[in-house]
Design a protein around this motif. Structure first.
Motif, PDB file in Angstrom:
ATOM      1  N   GLU A   1       0.832  -1.198   0.000  1.00 58.96           N
ATOM      2  CA  GLU A   1       0.000   0.000   0.000  1.00 58.96           C
ATOM      3  C   GLU A   1       0.875   1.260   0.000  1.00 58.96           C
ATOM      4  O   GLU A   1       0.597   2.228  -0.695  1.00 58.96           O
ATOM      5  N   LYS A   2       1.932   1.227   0.793  1.00 61.94           N
ATOM      6  CA  LYS A   2       2.822   2.396   0.830  1.00 61.94           C
ATOM      7  C   LYS A   2       3.470   2.636  -0.541  1.00 61.94           C
ATOM      8  O   LYS A   2       3.703   3.780  -0.936  1.00 61.94           O
ATOM      9  N   PHE A   3       3.737   1.547  -1.254  1.00 63.24           N
ATOM     10  CA  PHE A   3       4.299   1.666  -2.600  1.00 63.24           C
ATOM     11  C   PHE A   3       3.393   2.552  -3.465  1.00 63.24           C
ATOM     12  O   PHE A   3       3.849   3.480  -4.139  1.00 63.24           O
ATOM     13  N   VAL A   4       2.105   2.284  -3.415  1.00 64.12           N
ATOM     14  CA  VAL A   4       1.153   3.037  -4.241  1.00 64.12           C
ATOM     15  C   VAL A   4       1.041   4.491  -3.757  1.00 64.12           C
ATOM     16  O   VAL A   4       1.016   5.433  -4.556  1.00 64.12           O
TER      17      VAL A   4
ATOM     18  N   ALA B   1      -7.059   6.267   2.156  1.00 67.34           N
ATOM     19  CA  ALA B   1      -6.039   6.192   1.105  1.00 67.34           C
ATOM     20  C   ALA B   1      -5.381   4.812   1.067  1.00 67.34           C
ATOM     21  O   ALA B   1      -5.098   4.282  -0.016  1.00 67.34           O
ATOM     22  N   ALA B   2      -5.144   4.215   2.228  1.00 66.44           N
ATOM     23  CA  ALA B   2      -4.498   2.904   2.255  1.00 66.44           C
ATOM     24  C   ALA B   2      -5.396   1.841   1.628  1.00 66.44           C
ATOM     25  O   ALA B   2      -4.923   0.969   0.886  1.00 66.44           O
ATOM     26  N   ALA B   3      -6.689   1.921   1.899  1.00 65.64           N
ATOM     27  CA  ALA B   3      -7.628   0.941   1.324  1.00 65.64           C
ATOM     28  C   ALA B   3      -7.709   1.111  -0.194  1.00 65.64           C
ATOM     29  O   ALA B   3      -7.739   0.128  -0.944  1.00 65.64           O
ATOM     30  N   ARG B   4      -7.724   2.361  -0.648  1.00 63.34           N
ATOM     31  CA  ARG B   4      -7.746   2.574  -2.101  1.00 63.34           C
ATOM     32  C   ARG B   4      -6.431   2.115  -2.726  1.00 63.34           C
ATOM     33  O   ARG B   4      -6.401   1.568  -3.823  1.00 63.34           O
ATOM     34  N   ALA B   5      -5.313   2.342  -2.005  1.00 59.77           N
ATOM     35  CA  ALA B   5      -4.007   1.903  -2.511  1.00 59.77           C
ATOM     36  C   ALA B   5      -3.987   0.391  -2.684  1.00 59.77           C
ATOM     37  O   ALA B   5      -3.388  -0.143  -3.630  1.00 59.77           O
ATOM     38  N   SER B   6      -4.659  -0.304  -1.780  1.00 65.28           N
ATOM     39  CA  SER B   6      -4.734  -1.758  -1.870  1.00 65.28           C
ATOM     40  C   SER B   6      -5.441  -2.175  -3.164  1.00 65.28           C
ATOM     41  O   SER B   6      -5.006  -3.088  -3.860  1.00 65.28           O
ATOM     42  N   ASP B   7      -6.521  -1.476  -3.489  1.00 63.48           N
ATOM     43  CA  ASP B   7      -7.212  -1.750  -4.755  1.00 63.48           C
ATOM     44  C   ASP B   7      -6.288  -1.480  -5.946  1.00 63.48           C
ATOM     45  O   ASP B   7      -6.280  -2.236  -6.923  1.00 63.48           O
ATOM     46  N   VAL B   8      -5.530  -0.391  -5.850  1.00 60.81           N
ATOM     47  CA  VAL B   8      -4.698   0.005  -6.995  1.00 60.81           C
ATOM     48  C   VAL B   8      -3.626  -1.043  -7.277  1.00 60.81           C
ATOM     49  O   VAL B   8      -3.439  -1.457  -8.425  1.00 60.81           O
ATOM     50  N   TRP B   9      -2.905  -1.514  -6.252  1.00 64.28           N
ATOM     51  CA  TRP B   9      -1.797  -2.429  -6.555  1.00 64.28           C
ATOM     52  C   TRP B   9      -2.304  -3.783  -7.038  1.00 64.28           C
ATOM     53  O   TRP B   9      -1.685  -4.405  -7.910  1.00 64.28           O
ATOM     54  N   ARG B  10      -3.463  -4.204  -6.509  1.00 63.69           N
ATOM     55  CA  ARG B  10      -4.012  -5.465  -6.997  1.00 63.69           C
ATOM     56  C   ARG B  10      -4.402  -5.356  -8.470  1.00 63.69           C
ATOM     57  O   ARG B  10      -4.136  -6.258  -9.278  1.00 63.69           O
TER      58      ARG B  10
ATOM     59  N   LYS C   1      -3.127  -3.218 -10.632  1.00 63.34           N
ATOM     60  CA  LYS C   1      -1.897  -3.099 -11.422  1.00 63.34           C
ATOM     61  C   LYS C   1      -1.263  -4.472 -11.663  1.00 63.34           C
ATOM     62  O   LYS C   1      -0.776  -4.749 -12.760  1.00 63.34           O
ATOM     63  N   LEU C   2      -1.266  -5.315 -10.638  1.00 64.66           N
ATOM     64  CA  LEU C   2      -0.691  -6.659 -10.819  1.00 64.66           C
ATOM     65  C   LEU C   2      -1.531  -7.480 -11.799  1.00 64.66           C
ATOM     66  O   LEU C   2      -0.991  -8.198 -12.641  1.00 64.66           O
ATOM     67  N   ASP C   3      -2.862  -7.353 -11.689  1.00 65.37           N
ATOM     68  CA  ASP C   3      -3.741  -8.059 -12.632  1.00 65.37           C
ATOM     69  C   ASP C   3      -3.453  -7.641 -14.068  1.00 65.37           C
ATOM     70  O   ASP C   3      -3.481  -8.462 -14.981  1.00 65.37           O
ATOM     71  N   GLU C   4      -3.225  -6.356 -14.241  1.00 66.30           N
ATOM     72  CA  GLU C   4      -3.085  -5.821 -15.602  1.00 66.30           C
ATOM     73  C   GLU C   4      -1.649  -5.871 -16.114  1.00 66.30           C
ATOM     74  O   GLU C   4      -1.386  -5.513 -17.257  1.00 66.30           O
ATOM     75  N   TYR C   5      -0.738  -6.293 -15.248  1.00 64.02           N
ATOM     76  CA  TYR C   5       0.683  -6.284 -15.616  1.00 64.02           C
ATOM     77  C   TYR C   5       0.941  -7.087 -16.893  1.00 64.02           C
ATOM     78  O   TYR C   5       0.416  -8.187 -17.069  1.00 64.02           O
TER      79      TYR C   5
END
Lengths: 509, 509
Positions: free
Chosen positions: B392-395, B468-477, B479-483
């Motif tokens: 989450e911090k990454f995002v 923000a942390a919860a939304r960040a969790s959605d974002v990285w998942r 991003k990994l799906d779409e990688y």
């Protein structure tokens, strides 16, 4: 990281006070002075473009003033008045602006807490205007009790110079007389400077009358101002009657006014930072000109409230790159005119005191220091686009402010500070924990945060695994528990109370 | 606030793409150049004090090098060697430092993602070294799968120039050969530059051999470097054997090394910023001197990792005022020597991606821009004092980085940008939403965040009330799906794989 830091045993060093020692030091310094360099990003060429811009706006398009008194003053001074619109000679504006003081003092009832506005001084006030309050997971209408609580918190944090003014809207107090309750709370629950009410000329007169009582009469506050008030422009290029009525009262009484274009780019100004800066200059300088016509030499602050809307939803956005850039430019522009400057704060669009609230807040607060802002409103408690005063965010903002005040304190570079003796003592590959140089300085050598945690994970888990917002909740509750009302002359307090009672009756509440 | 912003109907403007348009623009720019002014806080007098300081340290106390090869080089060059300690002629150091290039390129296998180090270029790499991972509420040992995930995320965010090196420690991979797995992942899952392994000379040779394969042979990477490596000092004033072995390999192959004193004030350096800066100069400059003796003209970076410990607990603290000040000084010092500089990152002591993580991270990242840092490590994912790589911090860090890249892009001040026509169109008290100037620019006029929310409260509640942390969790998942893995020549990939297989067997894993 590549290398791990050694974890020390707690007994390796004597106990430090649990509270921040830096906070106490700052209290003794009285107010913060920013002796670090200014970060200026405008070239002389860019300033010349902006200069051309505001001159063209005030002379070709003009600025509306919805006040006959203002129009009369401008007409008498030879400016071109058509209906409510005034077309200015830009050089006339500069002549008036030159009459404003570059710096001035505002007295607090506790002289230790008086404030200097201008130069390298930075004064900080709380959030201003939210109709809602957030307390932990609850978001609700703000009440007069909330207003008093935030006022007490402002008194409790030494790094804040003022609770501000309308720190939240007390929706449970009658509309026509709530300004009396707010001023009374600011005057009695804190001994710091406070902001005047600007809803109308009537409210301004009440603020001044109560300030007269607290400071021993009008002559005393005319000699050294005792309140500061926010006059917002109804941008673009229009000054509304009610705020102008308040401005007339305050400037006539020699009380400082913060002349502030309220600019959300895309709504109240073009979608261009340079265009918005030129507009901000046109609006601020014409408002300041009015104050100088009302009372030459009366104190003013070049105000800025500059952010942008989201072009998809139309929502205001805060802590944006655009607002930070605008803020940096604004500091430089105000100095260009020799005026104190207001901007900044810990602004955010976030709905909760989370990571976004912190990075957006700091994205505005750090540039406030870089730009050398003199009067920082919304320093503490702003949440949700300014619709919410948040108890937890208030504490987080105080932590950020204290860190920045430590950061923007110049270093001393002396032979002694090179600590060569410590190197001789420690040698190669050793550590400095027990060095004589360390032992002499360990209590004060580093800033110690009061909210941030650097506990190791196990200790943090044992302590309840609280994030910053949860710890902030503990802090404000403790601060309120420990709050002590600053002493006030009982006769003065009674006179203030009698004024409130009498005026409330007159206002029909 | 004093005035409320108008809330627009969503249909007031055409649809914008949901993803950030600014991100796409930055991608086209290839890498970020910081054309804003530098914020320099050291006077010439302060620099002179520091200059005296490092000269005295290297000549009177000296610096230890636990490497016979290094000692032989220094002895042959006429420096005073006693056991492992080298006492230097400071002018000799400056002669060697002058041989290092002021700027250089690092090639990526996708030439669009090659990087320039030095001048006004800023390149950003991910967090480096954490043994643990945090994913939502779970903190656990990092694995090779985590390493691959973070590498994919680094590929997915255009504002990051490199996944870094040891983005987390893959604890489930055999110790002796995990560097092979990491380098292989960095080479195949991203097409960006990557950092070399520095655990030993052997690991450095493996990194170089694999880089030879990917870039078509040693001659090609000697002509234009293709990897960059972190060499940490065992501060105070000692360089250890294993890192020096790696430095010998990389400098001999003309690959850049980031010569970095690892300084937590109070432990590895005195409790004084000036003393620590002088020590940092002594350590960095002697390490850089070694690289110039190994191979004159080989690329180096003046490295800095400077923070302080909490004097009560001994815990390292990050995002502190002291570290920010040290960072600002370090940029200026490196330019004083004509060297590219590494520092900064989104450092924090916080255990979770909360408000503290954000304000401490930004307290280091914003000064990285002000100081004109060229190579920023730990840009994304650092949590809990660097012990944890957080998804989450990454995002959140990517959001902050993208905002800062937008903020540190100079404005254009032209007559056209003053938008006088928009004022003529809108007039007094109107709004600019429908103005022609706005309609022409609304898609790109402002930076649009991908993580921050400016939804009004009701909409935010309807969308799940995510912080923000919860939304960040959605974002990285997502991003990994779409990688999508960047294409690589299959013969090259097979050769890399064969190298890994062969070396793993040789290393006994």
């Amino acid at each position: 990281m590549g290398r791990r830091a050694p974890r020390l045993q707690p007994e390796a060093l004597p106990d430090l006070a649990p509270a921040s020692s830096a906070a106490r030091q700052l209290q003794e310094v009285r107010m913060f002075r920013n002796a670090m360099p200014r970060y200026e990003i405008l070239s002389q060429e860019s300033l010349a473009v902006l200069d051309k811009g505001w001159r063209r706006l005030v002379s070709d398009i003009g600025v509306e003033f919805l006040s006959d008194r203002a129009l009369d003053l401008f007409r008498a001074a030879g400016q071109k008045v058509d209906d409510n619109n005034v077309r200015f000679d830009p050089d006339f504006i500069l002549e008036q602006v030159a009459k404003a003081p570059r710096e001035f003092d505002i007295q607090a009832r506790n002289p230790e807490k008086s404030v200097h506005i201008g130069g390298d001084s930075m004064a900080f006030g709380g959030v201003y205007g939210p109709p809602f309050v957030r307390e932990g997971e609850v978001r609700r209408d703000a009440t007069m009790d909330d207003f008093r609580n935030f006022t007490k918190l402002a008194q409790s944090f030494s790094m804040l110079d003022s609770a501000g003014g309308v720190i939240c809207e007390p929706n449970d107090a009658p509309l026509d007389s709530r300004h009396l309750d707010m001023i009374y709370a600011l005057q009695t629950l804190t001994d710091k400077i406070y902001m005047g009410n600007v809803v109308s000329g009537v409210n301004a007169r009440d603020t001044l009358a109560m300030t007269d009582i607290l400071f021993g009469g009008r002559a005393n506050i005319e000699a050294t101002p005792a309140t500061i008030s926010l006059i917002n422009c109804n941008s673009p290029l229009r000054w509304d009657d009610r705020m102008l009525d308040a401005q007339f009262e305050y400037s006539a009484a020699n009380q400082p006014v913060v002349i502030t274009p309220f600019l959300l780019m895309g709504a109240m100004s073009p979608v261009s930072i340079p265009a918005t800066l030129a507009q901000q200059m046109a609006e601020a300088l014409t408002g300041i000109t009015l104050s100088q016509l009302i009372r030459p030499g009366s104190p003013v602050v070049f105000g800025s409230f500059l952010s942008n809307i989201d072009m998809q939803s139309g929502s205001p956005q805060f802590g944006t790159p655009e607002s930070a850039v605008g803020l940096l430019c604004t500091g430089q522009i105000a100095r260009h005119f020799g005026l104190p400057v207001r901007s900044g704060g810990a602004l955010t669009s976030s709905q909760v005191p989370d990571a976004q609230a912190a990075y957006e807040g700091l994205m505005t607060m750090l540039p406030s220091f870089l730009a050398g802002i003199n009067w920082v409103m919304h320093t503490a408690g702003w949440l949700d686009g300014g619709l919410v005063a948040s108890y937890e965010k208030f504490v987080i903002d105080m932590q950020i402010l204290e860190m920045l005040q430590a950061e923007f304190t110049p270093l001393e570079f002396t032979e002694e500070n090179l600590a060569f003796g410590a190197h001789e003592e420690v040698g190669h590959g050793g550590h400095f924990l027990g060095a004589a140089h360390t032992m002499e300085r360990f209590r004060t050598c580093f800033y110690r945060p009061f909210l941030s945690s650097s506990d190791n994970y196990d200790r943090w888990m044992r302590n309840g695994a609280k994030d910053a917002a949860a710890r902030a909740s503990d802090v404000w509750r403790k601060k309120l528990d420990e709050y002590e009302q600053p002493p006030i002359d009982e006769a003065v307090r009674e006179e203030l109370e009698a004024y409130v009672t009498r005026r409330r009756a007159e206002l029909g509440d």
